[in-house]
Design a protein around this motif. Structure first.
Motif, short mmCIF file in Angstrom:
data_model
loop_
_atom_site.label_atom_id
_atom_site.label_comp_id
_atom_site.label_asym_id
_atom_site.label_seq_id
_atom_site.Cartn_x
_atom_site.Cartn_y
_atom_site.Cartn_z
N MET A 193 10.53 8.49 11.14
CA MET A 193 10.62 9.08 9.81
C MET A 193 9.24 9.50 9.31
O MET A 193 9.05 10.60 8.78
CB MET A 193 11.27 8.08 8.84
CG MET A 193 12.72 7.76 9.14
SD MET A 193 13.33 6.35 8.19
CE MET A 193 13.07 6.91 6.53
N GLY A 194 8.27 8.62 9.52
CA GLY A 194 6.92 8.95 9.10
C GLY A 194 6.32 10.08 9.90
O GLY A 194 5.66 10.97 9.36
N LEU A 253 0.83 -1.21 0.00
CA LEU A 253 0.00 0.00 0.00
C LEU A 253 0.86 1.26 0.00
O LEU A 253 0.59 2.22 -0.72
CB LEU A 253 -0.92 -0.01 1.22
CG LEU A 253 -2.22 -0.80 1.08
CD1 LEU A 253 -2.85 -1.03 2.45
CD2 LEU A 253 -3.20 -0.07 0.17
N ARG A 254 1.90 1.24 0.82
CA ARG A 254 2.78 2.42 0.88
C ARG A 254 3.42 2.70 -0.47
O ARG A 254 3.44 3.83 -0.95
CB ARG A 254 3.85 2.21 1.95
CG ARG A 254 4.88 3.33 2.03
CD ARG A 254 5.80 3.16 3.22
NE ARG A 254 6.52 1.91 3.20
CZ ARG A 254 7.66 1.72 2.55
NH1 ARG A 254 8.20 2.69 1.84
NH2 ARG A 254 8.27 0.54 2.60
N SER A 258 5.39 -4.59 11.01
CA SER A 258 4.09 -4.02 10.63
C SER A 258 3.92 -2.62 11.23
O SER A 258 3.45 -1.69 10.55
CB SER A 258 2.96 -4.93 11.13
OG SER A 258 3.04 -6.20 10.54
N VAL A 259 4.33 -2.46 12.47
CA VAL A 259 4.24 -1.15 13.11
C VAL A 259 5.12 -0.13 12.38
O VAL A 259 4.73 1.01 12.15
CB VAL A 259 4.62 -1.27 14.60
CG1 VAL A 259 4.90 0.08 15.20
CG2 VAL A 259 3.51 -1.96 15.36
N LEU A 312 5.59 4.61 8.43
CA LEU A 312 6.06 5.14 7.15
C LEU A 312 4.89 5.46 6.23
O LEU A 312 4.90 6.47 5.51
CB LEU A 312 6.99 4.12 6.49
CG LEU A 312 8.34 3.90 7.18
CD1 LEU A 312 9.09 2.75 6.52
CD2 LEU A 312 9.18 5.16 7.14
N LEU A 313 3.86 4.61 6.24
CA LEU A 313 2.71 4.82 5.37
C LEU A 313 1.95 6.09 5.76
O LEU A 313 1.66 6.95 4.90
CB LEU A 313 1.79 3.61 5.44
CG LEU A 313 0.41 3.75 4.76
CD1 LEU A 313 0.58 3.98 3.27
CD2 LEU A 313 -0.45 2.52 5.02
#
Length: 1945
Positions: free
Chosen positions: A1110-1111, A949-950, A1052-1053, A1058-1059
């Motif tokens: 970062m996200g 998805l990202r 996953s976290v 990031l997403l």
């Protein structure tokens, strides 16, 4: 921000224009021109816009001729259309200029019509009356708010039928309707005003005629902007000021009467002046706007008709801050000073910089009448302001020093006028002005602010130029300023960059010889600078300035021809350049070649001869320098003739082991000053030989440079081929050669394409695949016609299609064939993201827009499968596959993949459809995880779907574009809302699962769980998943089930963070369609915020925290820079919550148990715009400082984090944050003070946090430590510059030092912060000799610390003293310290003080790297004082540490002592060491602390003196130390030998080596200590490292004991377990002895030695053992192989074959160092193997060595059957059928994959290399050959299985198996290796059948002829090629040219 005009205006004009011209005779060029204009308007990148405008400009020139024959009515529509496009292009100056050229061409002959249209267009911008206009249904005027002003949704409305002209934004972020006053110009209108005024002559004419209304509009707009105050970062106010500035600049004659004429005074302009003053004095928040206002005011001053009028106005402006309220006179204009005027200091900078930027010189230099003396603005008003600014405005360094440089520039221009005015020198020697100027530039010469250094540099040049002009004008011959500046430069440390610019400026004024005489260390310092990247340009400039000056001086003296100039140059500079080019440091070589060598040859071509004479040798350094010289010559001459010795040397360079030599030679082949010069036949041949052997290099930089060089060669081939196709003869070609060169170019590119594709097999290692992808990228970039809009360079030529057509007619250059596509698709399954990303980039950029449907379907199925893999690499590969499918699919692909049926019923967009599908997959995986997390983690973890998805949402441009489509907005909004909600649920579930909480509704803990808590939670999950009956016993190691759950959770976290961050950055930044509303609503963003908070507060895994950080940083940046106040408030709220949580009570440890908590603060403050004041950062730091300084509670719990400790940890995180560097420096002083205070805290946690914070602050304050290569020191900041940048911090440090040295009550007082301060000071560089420097205050406290009772403080204080004492003051201070030493034992008051004093002397005497140090003459007085205190070395001084330190001081100035004192030193050492008993012997003296240190120091002193003096007696004394019974002395000598690699004399090395050999047998027999034995053997190997150093005398030393020593060494290797380090030394020592001794009894020892090598060379052995085997092979193996080739030693042939096999194995080792050592063995055998061993051999590259060993086996050992059998053992036998069955079984993938013992080895590539060797060996298997029996035996063993595997392949891949598992098989490296080896073995079987003839018919199980087997092989290979499992059969790539073998190495 408000946009300029409706987007459809120009488009409507274009459509109307196309309809109008459709029936005219010029329809074709007009429509083509319109099409280009519409393409220009629709393009998003500047490259595309420029391209379309260039085409339109060419068409307009053709169209102009047709329009001239038509009337105005026919021309008017086209002119209006182009002007409409021009109106929309006002944001780009270049586009506007091109459109101006177009419209000018179109209006040729009809200029009046064009002027009329321009006037009509511009008249609409400036209305003639005020008022408001209403838009939309509302009749209420709504005021503009900051949220509206910069909203991406704001648009301007055009005139409607009911309102002739109104201006109104229609939509804001919240959907409201907003109106503007009629005369307020929007930013778009202001851009149009500015652009037409600046770039259009007709526009300027219109504004001249309509000046009054324009001024009125500007006044109204500026007043409205100042009252409304749009967003601080907006450009509205800036554009108004810019329009005023351009108006004053372009129309000065029209503006002047309005200001300076009493009758023409303008009230409007008077209002505008008042507004400009308000902006300059702070009414505008934006600093850039204020600075531009100052420039506009200066431009208004320039309109003054008389200079005195302008000067008077300026003086009034400067007096305004002190004037207070009242009236300000500016010419005839009078402005009331508002009472609320509050100067902030910046207004002085605004006014000063504005005047210096553009004010006329005559105004600045005219006499001011109001002064009592002859004064002018420049000297008496502006200069004091500039000086004050450089001291006050610390936040505006750049602009302040820009003003300083501008002031000096104006002073130089105004000198004649100022001389006339004052009649005296401006810069006389002792004037205050000169003192202030020099002080200003020197104090700020080292400022780290970016850009300031350039202003300082120009200031130095201008200052010296002004001084020179004044000295000439007033005929002053003294000129002491030059001497003073030169002396100051010389005294500065070489590491300071600021010294070289003044040096360059001084040279023209004092001459080159005076500089070189005053600065004798300059050549060495230039060498040091050339090895430091950031100092290199400055050093190169010094060299160029000096050489230019020397040439000018020599030519003025007429001292000879160019050859004589070259000789004089060589006397001065040849050693420097030769040393640099021959240096082992790559950075020094390249910098010298790039910056000095080429320039020198251009200036003095005759220097080529002396340079060439320096590089004639065959050693590596000479070859590298020779290649660099040839490359420089080629860059000037264009070509070089490569033949004879030059070609031989170049071939050696291309095969050399050193990467730098190979790259230099490759660069020589590929470079050319002209890109259309074709490659010669020799160059192409050498490239074909070089490239296959250099594909698997380890170095990333080598691969990048290799690609760059090959790209240059490809560009030359392409451009020269295009020139030939155009009928031109390329440079360097002869007529008639064109056809051959064209075929050669096409053939080489095809060969390179096949080589790259063949190297991309999954069976290749990472290095080969990465290099092949880079080469393939170079081929596709250079030789295709794909145009890349985002690239500024490297676009294909317009005629590229011609060359492509020619190549394809020859059957070549099928870049996008199915096999090539399959190979790249296999790379997408690679386990490394570098290979995947590069392959996907090539597929997207160059390959056709859609994949074939079968390929797309199989790829989609594989991607679905890989997304469910628990392995992170496989899941990431699945995400990349999904992204590629999305980018390379169409609607038919979506139908084939059944995506449309799974998604919503109506989803018209591919991106939306794909995202919907992936979201469904993610939700299904989440549901499965809720049922059984263990099962889900093993079969369907969520991180793959989230990553997909990202990548699909954020990295596909088409998806981002679809999000801006109004018709898809609602669908996207719904999907994104569901996505964020799902992410929240998954995060809560996973983090709760690790806390034994399930489901999103579980209660959240305030902190992350402990490791024990997580272990218990995971254990319960495993129990639930496996059932109660399958519980496992407790184990120390984590089970795979534990790892599965942890991986699933943490990855996953991380992906969720990031997403969400990427989505916010993407969706909140661009301007979306009006009326569609935001895609991420406020509740959705708040949900995402809670997700980030939950991850950062409850997560323990640093990788997950880092990814989430970062996200979150992107998320906060998007919110804080958004105009909506509600969105801006979200990060502020989170920050306040974090600060509150930090300061409040807690029941668990946050910062230790949740690594993400400090990152929460860093992410928020990093998101603030750097251009603004960063209020959140200031608020955060102030709160943290206040919290950290609170008093500790009396009863604090050590198990919990105190708020004070938490604050320190957060501050440390902020300091280490990469994006806050400059902003944090404003708070450096209080943070350092806090850290120093914390070091003295009674709380250990506080002290621990404080030392971490201080360490981070030290790194930040001193800047990035710049690496400059091995052996060369790095640059640092001088103490003086450090204190100048942080004066308050200097006071803090000095206060702590003074407190530490002050008197204390009650005995010594510990100062915990003292050592930290000393460590900081010790890292600084010495300052220049400046008596008034603040660094002088540090001297006394540091000297006082010599008596500290703490050893570490004394030692560090000595190091900290070095930067405090300038070089000229060192001798005086050393003399002072020496005089303080006690003359006799009775004068000793404190041993600590004596020791500290000696340590300080040692630190000051230690040579600074890169300098020659103090001279012996200068140190003679110091030496006399030390001689008088020689008793400190004798036993009369009872402290051994003081004696040792005193001896270390003496060792630093040995040449300064008298002979008698030197002899007394030797006597004292001899007496001390001669009386030593063996350690542990009864009756020894009592143990003394430091005695061993003294003895070791004495031993090292003896060795150093022996090496320095090269005296026989001293050498004997050094050797006698090795026979000492005391182990401390022996260890000291051995360590000294090892540490001085290449730094001692040959005589001493020889003597020590003989001594070690003599005692070797005894040492091996005793073996008292493993560490001692290791050092002993290492020293022996070091001394005998050069084979030529072994002498007959060395053999005599071992006479009779060689065999015994060898046996003992082999016993250590075989039977004992000494550890890898000792085993390494023992094996290499055995090899050394074996290489120089070979007796009759040696054969069994050789066998044992060979067995040991084979054992150590196994892949499973440690790296140290494999390295030992490779080095041993090099030391003795080559000699053994040579012996075996002589008739006297036939028994050694099996040993030689075993050694060569070991060499072949080690040449494929995964460690580069092992391969390099093994290549030495191969290099020695590349010489005549039957001749004597030459020790001057050039070591070759690994692959060249491997080839040479194979050729040696074929040539020298081909008749031995053992050769054939040994080579066959390198062909692995892989179970092809088992691999295929395992691949198709679709078993569950385990989390971990078993590592290969050697990831570098490539069985498939090696098989291809072995194939021709084995075939040639089989050819030798004639009837009487013993090889025939071996071949027949192998055929019987291998032939039937090979035939069975071929039949299995034919059956399997002809039954549709490729469709079932083809894509998965594409990426299976084991399958590819098995297939490759099978094909090689099959070819060998066919060859054996043919050679053996009838003998082969008796082999059971074969039953086929050679012809039948070959037909079967061709059929199978064809099937495998179709499936992408085998390389394409080479069918020739050009007439007469063969492609590479598949899998070529």
């Amino acid at each position: 921000m408000v946009l300029a005009a409706p987007a459809m205006g120009a488009e409507r004009e274009a459509r109307a224009c196309a309809a109008f011209y459709g029936a005219l005779g010029i329809a074709q060029p007009a429509l083509s021109c319109l099409r280009c204009l519409r393409q220009f308007a629709g393009s998003t990148t500047k490259r595309c816009k420029d391209k379309h405008l260039e085409e339109a400009l060419l068409l307009s020139r053709v169209l102009s001729e047709g329009l001239q024959a038509l009337g105005e009515a026919e021309t008017q529509p086209l002119l209006r259309c182009v002007l409409a496009f021009q109106m929309e292009a006002t944001s780009s100056s270049s586009s506007f200029q091109k459109l101006e050229q177009i419209v000018t061409w179109l209006a040729v002959g009809k200029e009046a019509l064009l002027a009329q249209e321009v006037g009509a267009l511009l008249a609409g911008l400036v209305p003639q009356s005020e008022g408001f206009a209403l838009l939309a249904a509302s009749d209420t005027w709504l005021p503009i708010t900051p949220a509206f002003c910069s909203s991406p949704g704001l648009l301007l409305a055009q005139a409607g039928p009911s309102c002739p002209r109104y201006r109104a934004p229609v939509y804001c972020h919240t959907g409201q309707t907003v109106l503007l006053p009629l005369q307020v110009l929007s930013p778009g209108d202001l851009q149009s005003v500015c652009m037409f005024m600046e770039e259009s002559s007709l526009g300027r004419q219109h504004w001249r005629q309509n000046l009054a209304p324009l001024l009125q509009c500007l006044v109204t707009t500026l007043r409205w902007v100042l009252q409304s105050q749009p967003t601080p970062g907006g450009t509205w106010g800036y554009l108004v000021i810019k329009a005023c500035l351009q108006l004053f600049q372009v129309l000065p004659k029209d503006v002047a009467p309005l200001v300076w004429s009493r009758g023409g005074k303008s009230e409007t302009l008077q209002s505008l002046l008042g507004l400009l003053l308000g902006v300059a004095w702070g009414k505008a928040l934006n600093k850039d706007t204020r600075l531009l206002a100052g420039t506009a005011l200066s431009m208004l001053v320039n309109t003054a008709p008389q200079p005195q009028d302008g000067a008077s106005a300026v003086l009034t402006l400067f007096q305004l801050p002190s004037q207070g309220t009242g009236e300000l006179k500016f010419g005839e204009l009078a402005v009331e000073v508002p009472p609320d005027l509050e100067p902030d200091g910046l207004e002085k900078l605004v006014l000063t910089r504005g005047l210096l930027t553009c004010c006329k010189v005559d105004i600045l230099s005219c006499q001011l009448e109001s002064f009592t003396h002859k004064a002018c603005l420049l000297l008496d008003v502006i200069f004091p302001a500039v000086c004050a600014l450089t001291k006050e405005q610390k936040d505006c360094h750049y602009y302040c020093f820009q003003a300083c440089a501008l002031w000096l520039q104006h002073l130089r221009e105004s000198l004649p006028a100022i001389w006339r005015l004052t009649g005296t020198r401006v810069l006389a020697q002792d004037t205050e002005l000169l003192r202030q100027l020099t002080q200003l530039v020197w104090d700020n010469a080292e400022t780290p602010v970016e850009g300031v250094s350039e202003f300082i540099h120009s200031s130095f040049r201008l200052l010296l130029e002004i001084y020179h002009l004044e000295c000439q004008h007033f005929q002053d011959q003294e000129r002491p300023l030059y001497r003073q500046m030169l002396q100051r430069v010389v005294l500065m440390p070489w590491q300071i960059k600021a010294r070289y610019v003044p040096l360059c400026a001084i040279v023209p004024y004092v001459g080159s010889q005076q500089v070189l005489d005053t600065y004798p260390d300059l050549p060495q310092h230039l060498l040091n600078c050339l090895s430091t990247n950031h100092l290199c340009p400055a050093a190169a400039e010094v060299y160029k300035v000096l050489v230019r000056q020397q040439c000018a001086e020599w030519q003025e003296g007429q001292q000879g021809t160019e050859a004589v100039l070259a000789e004089r140059w060589a006397l001065c500079w040849l050693p420097l350049l030769s040393q640099a080019l021959r240096s082992p440091l790559p950075i020094l070589q390249s910098n010298a070649a790039n910056h000095l060598l080429t320039w020198t040859l251009q200036q003095l071509p005759a220097t080529q001869a002396p340079l060439a004479s320096q590089f004639g040798g065959w050693d590596v350094a000479s070859l590298r320098a020779w290649v660099l010289l040839l490359k420089a010559q080629k860059s000037m001459a264009g070509s070089l003739l490569l033949q004879g010795e030059a070609l031989e040397r170049l071939s050696c360079c291309l095969s050399a082991r050193e990467e730098g030599v190979r790259l230099a030679a490759l660069g020589l082949l590929c470079c050319s000053p002209s890109t259309n010069r074709p490659l010669s036949g020799t160059e192409v041949r050498l490239l074909r030989e070089f490239l296959p052997l250099n594909l698997n290099c380890d170095s990333s930089s080598f691969r990048q440079l290799l690609q760059a060089a090959v790209r240059k060669a490809l560009v030359r081939l392409r451009d020269s081929s295009l020139a030939q196709l155009r009928g031109k003869v390329p440079q360097g070609s002869q007529p008639g050669e064109e056809e051959g060169q064209l075929a050669q170019a096409v053939g080489f590119v095809e060969w390179l394409l096949q080589l790259s594709i063949a190297s991309l097999s999954p069976g290749s290692n990472y290095q080969r695949k990465k290099t092949a992808l880079l080469l393939l990228a170079a081929v596709l970039e250079t030789c295709t016609d794909t145009w890349s809009p985002d690239r500024k360079k490297g676009q294909p030529p317009r005629t590229m299609a011609t060359l492509l057509s020619y190549a394809r007619q020859s059957g070549c250059w099928d870049f996008f064939s199915q096999p090539n596509l399959l190979v790249l698709l296999s790379c997408l399954q690679d386990s490394t993201n570098e290979i995947r990303d590069l392959a996907s980039e090539l597929l997207v950029r160059y390959f056709p827009a859609t994949f074939p449907e079968p390929v797309a379907l199989a790829l989609f199925q594989l991607a679905q499968h890989m997304l469910g893999s628990p392995r992170v690499q496989e899941a990431e590969a699945g995400a990349v596959l999904m992204k590629i499918i999305l980018q390379k699919s169409d609607s038919s692909t979506m139908k084939v993949c059944h995506l449309e049926a799974k998604a919503a019923p109506v989803l018209p967009n591919r991106g939306l459809c794909f995202a919907q599908h992936l979201l469904h997959v993610l939700q299904a995986q989440y549901a499965a995880a809720c049922q059984d997390l263990l099962q889900a983690a093993a079969t369907a973890p969520m991180h793959g779907a989230i990553a997909a998805l990202r990548q699909c949402l954020l990295q596909v441009p088409e998806v981002a574009a679809s999000m801006q489509a109004a018709e898809l907005a609602q669908s996207w909004q719904e999907l994104l809302t569901r996505l964020v909600t799902t992410a929240r649920d998954i995060t809560s579930f996973l983090l709760g699962a690790l806390q034994s909480q399930q489901g999103p509704g579980a209660d959240e803990q305030a902190a992350a769980p402990s490791f024990a808590d997580m272990g218990n939670a995971i254990g319960s999950l495993i129990t639930q998943g496996k059932g109660r009956g399958q519980e496992e016993e407790d184990s120390v190691l984590l089970s795979e089930e534990h790892s599965l759950i942890l991986t699933c959770c943490w990855v996953s976290v991380k992906e969720i963070g990031l997403l969400l961050g990427g989505l916010a950055k993407l969706l909140l930044a661009p301007a979306l369609s009006a009326g569609s509303g935001p895609l991420l609503s406020l509740p959705t963003l708040q949900t995402a915020t809670r997700v980030f908070q939950e991850i950062l507060l409850r997560c323990r895994h640093w990788g997950a925290v880092e990814g989430c950080s970062m996200g979150f940083t992107k998320f906060c940046a998007a919110l804080l820079n958004h105009p909506d106040a509600e969105l801006q408030a979200i990060p502020q709220t989170v920050l306040e919550q974090g600060l509150e949580a930090l300061s409040g009570p807690r029941s668990s440890s946050i910062t230790r148990r949740a690594a993400g908590f400090p990152m929460l603060f860093l992410c928020i403050v990093s998101g603030e715009a750097p251009a603004l004041t960063r209020p959140l950062l200031t608020r955060c730091i102030q709160t943290l400082l206040a919290l950290a300084t609170m008093a500790l509670p009396q009863d604090w719990d050590q198990t919990l984090d105190l708020p004070q400790v938490c604050a320190l940890h957060v501050l440390q995180t902020l300091v280490r944050g990469a994006g806050l560097g400059g902003a944090l420096m404003r708070h450096a002083t209080p943070m350092v003070a806090l850290a120093l205070r914390g070091l003295g805290s009674p709380c250990w946690a506080m002290r621990n946090a404080a030392i971490q914070l201080f360490s981070a602050l030290t790194s930040r304050l001193l800047g990035q430590q710049r690496s400059c290569g091995e052996g060369c020191p790095a640059e640092g900041v001088s103490l003086q510059a450090f204190l100048g940048q942080h004066p308050q911090l200097g006071a803090v440090l000095l206060g702590e030092l003074e407190a530490a040295t002050g008197p204390t009550l009650g005995g010594p007082c510990l100062r915990p912060a003292l050592h930290a301060i000393l460590t900081l000071l010790a890292q600084l560089q010495p300052s220049a000799d400046d008596p008034g420097s603040p660094s002088a205050h540090f001297l006394e406290p540091l000297l006082g610390l010599a008596g500290s009772p703490i050893y570490a403080v004394r030692a560090m204080a000595a190091k900290a003293l070095v930067p405090v004492v300038p070089q000229p003051q060192r001798c005086g201070l050393l003399l002072q310290l020496a005089q303080q030493l006690p003359d006799s034992p009775g004068q000793v008051r404190s041993h600590n003080t004596v020791h500290g004093c000696l340590l300080q002397m040692q630190a000051l005497l230690a040579p600074t790297p890169g300098t020659s140090g103090l001279s012996a003459e200068a140190l003679h007085p110091v030496a006399l004082q030390l001689e008088a205190r020689g008793w400190l070395l004798t036993p009369a001084q009872r402290c051994p540490l003081i004696r040792a330190t005193f001896l270390q001081v003496l060792a630093l100035l040995p040449a300064s002592f008298s002979h008698s004192f030197t002899q007394s030193i030797y006597n004292a050492i001899s007496t001390e060491l001669g009386s030593l008993p063996p350690r542990g012997k009864p009756g020894c003296a009592k143990l003394q602390v430091g005695l061993a240190v003294l003895h070791q120091t004495m031993a090292r002193f003896v060795c150093s003196e022996a090496a320095r003096l090269v005296d026989g007696e001293q050498i004997g004394a050094a050797c006698s130390l090795l026979r000492q019974p005391n182990p401390d002395v022996q260890l000291a000598v051995l360590s000294w030998v090892i540490s001085r690699a290449g730094g001692t004399c040959e005589e001493l090395e020889k003597a020590l080596g003989l001594t070690l050999l003599e005692s070797l047998w005894l040492v091996l027999r005793e073996r008292r200590d493993k560490e001692f034995l290791r050092l002993y053997l290492e020293a022996l190997l070091h001394l005998c490292r050069d084979p030529s150093s072994w002498s007959q005398e060395a053999s005599c030393k071992l006479q009779g004991s060689s065999a015994a020593c060898l046996k003992m060494l082999l016993h250590v290797v075989e039977a004992e377990c000494p550890g890898p380090d000792l085993l390494f030394q023992a094996l290499c020592s055995a090899s050394l002895l074996l290489a120089h001794w070979f007796g009759d009894e040696a054969s069994p020892l050789v066998e044992r030695w060979c067995t040991a090598l084979e054992e150590c060379s196994r892949s499973a052995s440690s790296e140290v053992l494999r390295l030992a085997a490779a080095r041993s092979l090099q030391m003795a193996g080559a000699d053994m192989v040579r012996r075996s080739l002589h008739a006297a030693c036939p028994s050694l042939v099996p040993v030689a074959l075993r050694l060569i096999n070991v060499g072949i194995h080690l040449l494929q080792d995964e460690e580069q160092e092992v391969r390099h050592e093994a290549s030495g063995f191969a290099s020695l055998l590349r010489q005549d193997p039957r001749g004597l061993l030459q020790h001057s051999c050039i070591f070759v590259q690994d692959n060249v060595g491997l080839q040479s060993l194979l050729q040696l086996l074929l040539k020298e050992f081909g008749e031995y059957p053992e050769t054939f059998n040994s080579l066959l053992r390198h062909l692995p036998v892989l179970d092809l059928r088992g691999i295929v069955e395992e691949l198709e079984a679709n078993k569950a993938t385990s989390l971990y994959k078993e590592d290969e013992p050697n990831v570098f080895a490539e069985p498939a590539v090696l098989a291809q290399q072995l194939l021709p060797i084995l075939q040639q060996l089989l050819d030798k298997a004639h009837a009487s050959s013993p090889l025939r029996v071996s071949a027949l035996r192998w055929l019987a063993a291998a032939g039937p299985s090979v035939l069975q595997d071929l039949q299995y392949c034919r059956h399997h891949w002809s039954q549709g198996a490729a469709a079932r598992g083809g894509m998965k098989a594409l990426g299976c490296s084991r399958l590819h290796a098995a297939v490759a080896v099978l094909l090689v073995r099959a070819q060998l079987v066919a060859q054996a059948l043919q050679v053996l003839g009838e003998s082969a018919t008796t082999v059971p199980g074969l039953g086929c002829s050679t012809q039948e087997l070959e037909q079967e092989l061709v059929l199978v290979q064809g099937l495998l090629v179709q499936c992408g499992l085998a390389p394409v059969l080479s069918q020739g790539n050009a007439p007469g040219e063969q492609g590479p073998p598949s899998g070529a190495a």
